[in-house]
Scaffold this active site. Structure first.
Site, PDB file in Angstrom:
ATOM      1  N   LYS A   1       2.035  10.479   1.252  1.00 59.76           N
ATOM      2  CA  LYS A   1       3.253  10.176   2.007  1.00 59.76           C
ATOM      3  C   LYS A   1       4.488   9.940   1.144  1.00 59.76           C
ATOM      4  CE  LYS A   1       1.811   5.414   3.072  1.00 59.76           C
ATOM      5  NZ  LYS A   1       1.605   4.466   4.153  1.00 59.76           N
TER       6      LYS A   1
ATOM      7  N   GLN B   1      -4.819  -2.516 -13.321  1.00 61.81           N
ATOM      8  CA  GLN B   1      -4.629  -3.023 -14.685  1.00 61.81           C
ATOM      9  C   GLN B   1      -5.946  -3.204 -15.416  1.00 61.81           C
ATOM     10  OE1 GLN B   1      -2.315  -6.624 -14.459  1.00 61.81           O
ATOM     11  NE2 GLN B   1      -0.474  -5.574 -13.791  1.00 61.81           N
ATOM     12  N   GLY B   2      -6.799  -4.105 -14.854  1.00 60.10           N
ATOM     13  CA  GLY B   2      -8.002  -4.572 -15.555  1.00 60.10           C
ATOM     14  C   GLY B   2      -8.897  -3.455 -16.021  1.00 60.10           C
TER      15      GLY B   2
ATOM     16  N   GLU C   1     -14.104 -10.081 -16.789  1.00 55.08           N
ATOM     17  CA  GLU C   1     -13.305 -10.595 -15.664  1.00 55.08           C
ATOM     18  C   GLU C   1     -14.154 -11.558 -14.842  1.00 55.08           C
ATOM     19  OE1 GLU C   1     -11.718  -7.163 -13.611  1.00 55.08           O
ATOM     20  OE2 GLU C   1     -10.201  -6.833 -15.129  1.00 55.08           O
TER      21      GLU C   1
ATOM     22  N   HIS D   1      -5.707 -11.946  -4.617  1.00 51.51           N
ATOM     23  CA  HIS D   1      -5.827 -12.045  -6.075  1.00 51.51           C
ATOM     24  C   HIS D   1      -5.211 -13.381  -6.488  1.00 51.51           C
ATOM     25  CE1 HIS D   1      -5.643 -11.171 -10.316  1.00 51.51           C
ATOM     26  NE2 HIS D   1      -6.267 -10.028 -10.128  1.00 51.51           N
TER      27      HIS D   1
ATOM     28  N   ARG E   1     -13.061 -14.353  -7.469  1.00 48.27           N
ATOM     29  CA  ARG E   1     -11.703 -14.431  -6.925  1.00 48.27           C
ATOM     30  C   ARG E   1     -11.545 -15.306  -5.701  1.00 48.27           C
ATOM     31  NH1 ARG E   1      -9.784  -8.334  -7.617  1.00 48.27           N
ATOM     32  NH2 ARG E   1      -9.809  -8.529  -9.874  1.00 48.27           N
TER      33      ARG E   1
ATOM     34  N   HIS F   1      -4.552  -8.640  -1.971  1.00 42.00           N
ATOM     35  CA  HIS F   1      -4.776  -7.671  -3.041  1.00 42.00           C
ATOM     36  C   HIS F   1      -5.670  -6.507  -2.630  1.00 42.00           C
ATOM     37  CE1 HIS F   1      -5.296  -6.301  -7.147  1.00 42.00           C
ATOM     38  NE2 HIS F   1      -6.611  -6.468  -7.086  1.00 42.00           N
TER      39      HIS F   1
ATOM     40  N   GLU G   1     -10.598   2.748  -1.170  1.00 38.29           N
ATOM     41  CA  GLU G   1     -10.396   1.425  -0.553  1.00 38.29           C
ATOM     42  C   GLU G   1     -10.433   1.478   0.971  1.00 38.29           C
ATOM     43  OE1 GLU G   1      -7.354  -0.903  -2.469  1.00 38.29           O
ATOM     44  OE2 GLU G   1      -7.338  -2.358  -0.833  1.00 38.29           O
TER      45      GLU G   1
ATOM     46  N   ARG H   1     -15.263  -8.639  -3.074  1.00 39.12           N
ATOM     47  CA  ARG H   1     -15.455  -7.627  -4.124  1.00 39.12           C
ATOM     48  C   ARG H   1     -15.450  -8.251  -5.512  1.00 39.12           C
ATOM     49  NH1 ARG H   1     -11.742  -4.527  -7.401  1.00 39.12           N
ATOM     50  NH2 ARG H   1      -9.997  -5.487  -6.309  1.00 39.12           N
TER      51      ARG H   1
HETATM   52  P1  FAD Z   1      -4.718   4.540  -3.497  1.00 41.91           P
HETATM   53  O1  FAD Z   1      -4.797   4.666  -4.956  1.00 41.91           O
HETATM   54  O2  FAD Z   1      -3.986   3.377  -2.963  1.00 41.91           O
HETATM   55  O3  FAD Z   1      -4.060   5.852  -2.899  1.00 41.91           O
HETATM   56  C1  FAD Z   1      -3.752   5.932  -1.529  1.00 41.91           C
HETATM   57  C2  FAD Z   1      -3.032   7.233  -1.272  1.00 41.91           C
HETATM   58  O4  FAD Z   1      -2.969   7.493   0.123  1.00 41.91           O
HETATM   59  C3  FAD Z   1      -1.585   7.257  -1.733  1.00 41.91           C
HETATM   60  O5  FAD Z   1      -1.335   8.535  -2.273  1.00 41.91           O
HETATM   61  C4  FAD Z   1      -0.779   7.096  -0.453  1.00 41.91           C
HETATM   62  O6  FAD Z   1       0.515   7.617  -0.475  1.00 41.91           O
HETATM   63  C5  FAD Z   1      -1.661   7.894   0.489  1.00 41.91           C
HETATM   64  N1  FAD Z   1      -1.473   7.601   1.907  1.00 41.91           N
HETATM   65  C6  FAD Z   1      -1.666   6.433   2.561  1.00 41.91           C
HETATM   66  N2  FAD Z   1      -1.440   6.607   3.869  1.00 41.91           N
HETATM   67  C7  FAD Z   1      -1.094   7.916   4.047  1.00 41.91           C
HETATM   68  C8  FAD Z   1      -0.729   8.711   5.163  1.00 41.91           C
HETATM   69  N3  FAD Z   1      -0.656   8.201   6.411  1.00 41.91           N
HETATM   70  N4  FAD Z   1      -0.423  10.016   4.967  1.00 41.91           N
HETATM   71  C9  FAD Z   1      -0.442  10.557   3.730  1.00 41.91           C
HETATM   72  N5  FAD Z   1      -0.779   9.845   2.622  1.00 41.91           N
HETATM   73  C10 FAD Z   1      -1.102   8.551   2.801  1.00 41.91           C
HETATM   74  N6  FAD Z   1      -9.389  -2.106  -8.877  1.00 41.91           N
HETATM   75  C11 FAD Z   1     -10.240  -2.032  -9.920  1.00 41.91           C
HETATM   76  O7  FAD Z   1     -11.395  -1.645  -9.757  1.00 41.91           O
HETATM   77  N7  FAD Z   1      -9.785  -2.372 -11.167  1.00 41.91           N
HETATM   78  C12 FAD Z   1      -8.532  -2.803 -11.418  1.00 41.91           C
HETATM   79  O8  FAD Z   1      -8.175  -3.070 -12.546  1.00 41.91           O
HETATM   80  C13 FAD Z   1      -7.631  -2.906 -10.322  1.00 41.91           C
HETATM   81  N8  FAD Z   1      -6.372  -3.372 -10.502  1.00 41.91           N
HETATM   82  C14 FAD Z   1      -5.498  -3.361  -9.441  1.00 41.91           C
HETATM   83  C15 FAD Z   1      -4.178  -3.746  -9.643  1.00 41.91           C
HETATM   84  C16 FAD Z   1      -3.263  -3.665  -8.605  1.00 41.91           C
HETATM   85  C17 FAD Z   1      -1.835  -4.081  -8.823  1.00 41.91           C
HETATM   86  C18 FAD Z   1      -3.692  -3.206  -7.330  1.00 41.91           C
HETATM   87  C19 FAD Z   1      -2.715  -3.100  -6.202  1.00 41.91           C
HETATM   88  C20 FAD Z   1      -5.018  -2.854  -7.120  1.00 41.91           C
HETATM   89  C21 FAD Z   1      -5.926  -2.937  -8.165  1.00 41.91           C
HETATM   90  N9  FAD Z   1      -7.263  -2.571  -7.985  1.00 41.91           N
HETATM   91  C22 FAD Z   1      -8.108  -2.518  -9.055  1.00 41.91           C
HETATM   92  C23 FAD Z   1      -7.698  -1.990  -6.730  1.00 41.91           C
HETATM   93  C24 FAD Z   1      -7.689  -0.455  -6.870  1.00 41.91           C
HETATM   94  O9  FAD Z   1      -6.601  -0.078  -7.677  1.00 41.91           O
HETATM   95  C25 FAD Z   1      -7.564   0.233  -5.546  1.00 41.91           C
HETATM   96  O10 FAD Z   1      -8.524  -0.279  -4.654  1.00 41.91           O
HETATM   97  C26 FAD Z   1      -7.821   1.739  -5.720  1.00 41.91           C
HETATM   98  O11 FAD Z   1      -6.943   2.260  -6.686  1.00 41.91           O
HETATM   99  C27 FAD Z   1      -7.650   2.453  -4.411  1.00 41.91           C
HETATM  100  O12 FAD Z   1      -7.726   3.818  -4.654  1.00 41.91           O
HETATM  101  P2  FAD Z   1      -7.622   4.819  -3.448  1.00 41.91           P
HETATM  102  O13 FAD Z   1      -7.710   6.182  -4.024  1.00 41.91           O
HETATM  103  O14 FAD Z   1      -8.583   4.424  -2.408  1.00 41.91           O
HETATM  104  O15 FAD Z   1      -6.161   4.546  -2.824  1.00 41.91           O
HETATM  105  C1  SIN Z   2      -7.008  -7.138 -12.260  1.00 34.88           C
HETATM  106  O1  SIN Z   2      -6.698  -6.516 -13.263  1.00 34.88           O
HETATM  107  O2  SIN Z   2      -7.013  -8.367 -12.177  1.00 34.88           O
HETATM  108  C2  SIN Z   2      -7.353  -6.368 -11.031  1.00 34.88           C
HETATM  109  C3  SIN Z   2      -8.770  -6.022 -11.086  1.00 34.88           C
HETATM  110  C4  SIN Z   2      -9.290  -5.677  -9.733  1.00 34.88           C
HETATM  111  O3  SIN Z   2      -8.595  -5.762  -8.738  1.00 34.88           O
HETATM  112  O4  SIN Z   2     -10.465  -5.341  -9.687  1.00 34.88           O
END
Ligand code: FAD
Ligand code: SIN
Length: 541
Positions: free
Chosen positions: A34, A46-47, A115, A244, A290, A351, A375, A386
């Site tokens: 989107k 990050q982690g 962690e 978080h 957490r 988070h 996710e 988690r």
């Molecule tokens: P995302 O990476 O969120 O991608 C979602 C995609 O869907 C995006 O492209 C978005 O634009 C698209 N989208 C959504 N709705 C629509 C729609 N209606 N139409 C079209 N496109 C759409 N997890 C870990 O295991 N380790 C970490 O270190 C960690 N650190 C984190 C730090 C932060 C700041 C955050 C926010 C999360 C962190 N997490 C971590 C959690 C992890 O990053 C996410 O759970 C994971 O990246 C989700 O991946 P995903 O591919 O499911 O979704």
């Molecule tokens: C973090 O780096 O603290 C995020 C890790 C996670 O969400 O699993």
């Protein structure tokens, strides 16, 4: 955009991109996203990724830590499968060009972080920019693949579903049971396109934006959960929203996370007086899971009336801190905080969504040809809470398994129904001149979720939230049918839907477990609640 795709992938995070790369040699893939392709939660991770590479680690220990964190609700077969597949999937990422940080032994071994909730060092990382490095590498591979096309600024509005049983004249379906693609709004032209696809994959990420304070980027509006629910799919465990413990507390810092890896490297949570308080809450102290850490901070803040607590890593060598956390160090510095010299002000924020669209071990939903990965899915890995860094791992493993299964499905798909797909009904034809209503509702939902459905819940607060969200939902429905849709309106409809589902799930669970804490039922109740909370939209056929 192309109208004859084999695979329609919605989302460009780790889950969607991995899936796309794995199926591309078997068919044409369209990925819609989107915003800009890199605007994902993945990009901000990050982690790192939890997996067993350490000398003293074992699959059994990673499985045990995951189960403990999940507080009784993890599916053991899923945990075992994901943990054991982890190292293979991480090596695959390295083959795709992801450069993880190596240790200093000179043997090119992966550097492993620690962690909360992990009994061993097992977090594979790329400094403190793990997600960014993964996102860039995957995007590069996807962009150079001739069978994959990415459509940025295309937002999926709804899934196109179809009832095979109703069509055959026997109305036995409890819901429409076949997915044939999605309606997608091209944001720049404001045109809704019908995109038929043999296989549709929701990889839309989380729903942190349902809350006022969140670590998540703006895209995290629960679109996938909401679309799947509207289409009749099962959703589960939405009461388990992970907060978080440590997001930067600063008026100008929007959503900036201070990685749990900082506590893993020795960071200590202290109050305004400098007292380390985690030992009052858990024998693991600052390395508690957490749910415990976030609740402890919430309790400390309510007790003291302070605005934030602090994360102190000033006892570590400044060079080490700067090298291990370059991004966090620089970002804090840009807000006038030198983390090598002073504690970082932090607060908890929404988070991660542990629940989601219910899937089997191949990422398949209960609607045929509809997969959900990352996710957005509820796989059974996380249970009620988690374990840190298990999310990227889950996304990788499930994208792989879903791709294998989807490729098997592809051969048997009959495209007859595509001819019958109903075109998008444009509904309201007028452009709205009341965008203020959208932003007002948006703001109200996020505040009410933060105030009434946050870290600590009560029956009274949940009931109040339920009444408020029902009114807001009515208003949004009217607005939705009266005016031309926009991406803001689509997202508003989705956060309202997800908020309602979180409230419903939280009201169902009459106990406290993992991330769900209700002061009326402060104990865990295995006799009645050792089960998922599952919801499905009533069928209106
Ligand atoms: P995302 O990476 O969120 O991608 C979602 C995609 O869907 C995006 O492209 C978005 O634009 C698209 N989208 C959504 N709705 C629509 C729609 N209606 N139409 C079209 N496109 C759409 N997890 C870990 O295991 N380790 C970490 O270190 C960690 N650190 C984190 C730090 C932060 C700041 C955050 C926010 C999360 C962190 N997490 C971590 C959690 C992890 O990053 C996410 O759970 C994971 O990246 C989700 O991946 P995903 O591919 O499911 O979704
Ligand atoms: C973090 O780096 O603290 C995020 C890790 C996670 O969400 O699993």
């Amino acid at each position: 955009m192309r109208y004859d795709v084999d695979f329609l992938v919605i989302g460009t995070g780790i889950a969607g991109l991995t899936f796309a790369l794995k199926v591309a040699e078997f068919g044409r893939v369209a990925i819609v996203t989107k915003k800009d392709a890199a605007e994902t939660s993945t990009n901000y991770a990050q982690g790192g990724i939890a997996s067993v590479f350490g000398q003293f680690d074992s699959f059994e220990l990673h499985i045990r830590d995951t189960l403990e964190s999940g507080d009784g609700l993890c599916k053991e077969a899923v945990v075992e499968m994901v943990v054991k597949d982890g190292p293979k999937r991480i090596r695959e990422l390295m083959d795709w060009g992801v450069a993880f940080t190596r240790d200093h032994s000179g043997e090119l071994k992966l550097d492993l972080g620690l962690e909360g909730g992990h009994s061993q060092k097992r977090i594979v990382h790329a400094g403190d920019l793990t997600g960014h490095v993964i996102e860039q590498a995957l995007l590069e591979c996807v962009r150079s693949h001739s069978n994959i096309e990415i459509f940025e600024n295309h937002i999926a509005v709804d899934l196109i579903t179809y009832s095979t049983r109703v069509k055959r004249g026997v109305v036995t379906a409890a819901h429409e049971d076949l997915c044939c693609g999605a309606y997608v709004l091209a944001v720049n032209t404001n045109e809704v396109q019908t995109v038929p696809a043999k296989i549709t994959v929701l990889a839309t990420g989380g729903a942190g934006k349902v809350y006022l304070y969140t670590s998540n980027p703006d895209i995290a509006t629960g679109d996938g959960i909401s679309m799947a629910y509207r289409a009749g799919a099962l959703v589960a465990n939405l009461e388990f929203v992970q907060f978080h413990p440590t997001c930067l507390y600063h008026p100008e810092a929007k959503n900036f996370l201070i990685s749990e890896a900082v506590r893993g490297e020795g960071g200590i949570l202290i109050d305004l007086q400098g007292r380390a308080f985690m030992e009052d809450y858990d024998p693991k102290k600052d390395l508690a899971c957490r749910d415990v850490a976030a609740r402890a901070i919430d309790f400390e803040l309510k007790k003291s009336g302070d605005d934030c607590v602090f994360l102190d890593i000033t006892h570590k060598a400044p060079d080490f801190v700067r090298e291990r956390f370059p991004n966090i160090y620089q970002t804090c510095l840009s807000f006038g905080i030198d983390m090598t010299k002073e504690p970082i002000p932090v607060v908890p924020a929404a988070h991660y969504m542990c629940g989601g669209v219910l899937v089997d071990m191949d990422g398949q939903t209960d609607i045929e040809r509809l997969y959900t990965v990352g996710e957005t899915a509820c796989t059974g890995l996380h249970g009620a809470n988690r374990l840190a860094s298990n999310s990227l791992l889950e996304a990788l493993v499930y994208a792989h398994r879903a791709a294998e299964q989807a490729v098997k499905d592809l051969g048997s798909i009959n495209t007859e129904v595509f001819g019958d797909l109903p075109p998008w009904d444009p509904m309201g034809t007028t452009d709205s001149d009341e965008t203020i209503v959208v932003s007002h509702n948006w703001d109200e939902i996020r505040r009410l979720m933060w105030n009434y459905v946050g870290i600590v819940r009560s029956d009274k607060r949940l009931l109040r939230a339920k009444n408020r969200i029902e009114n807001i939902q009515k208003e949004i429905q009217e607005y939705y049918w009266d005016f031309k849709i926009t991406s803001d309106l689509i997202e508003l409809r989705n956060i309202a839907m997800v908020a309602e589902l979180i409230i419903q799930s939280a009201m169902l669970r009459k106990e406290s477990r993992g991330l769900h804490y209700n002061i009326q039922y402060p104990e865990k109740d295995d006799r009645f609640w050792l089960k998922d909370s599952v919801l499905r939209q009533p069928f209106v056929g």
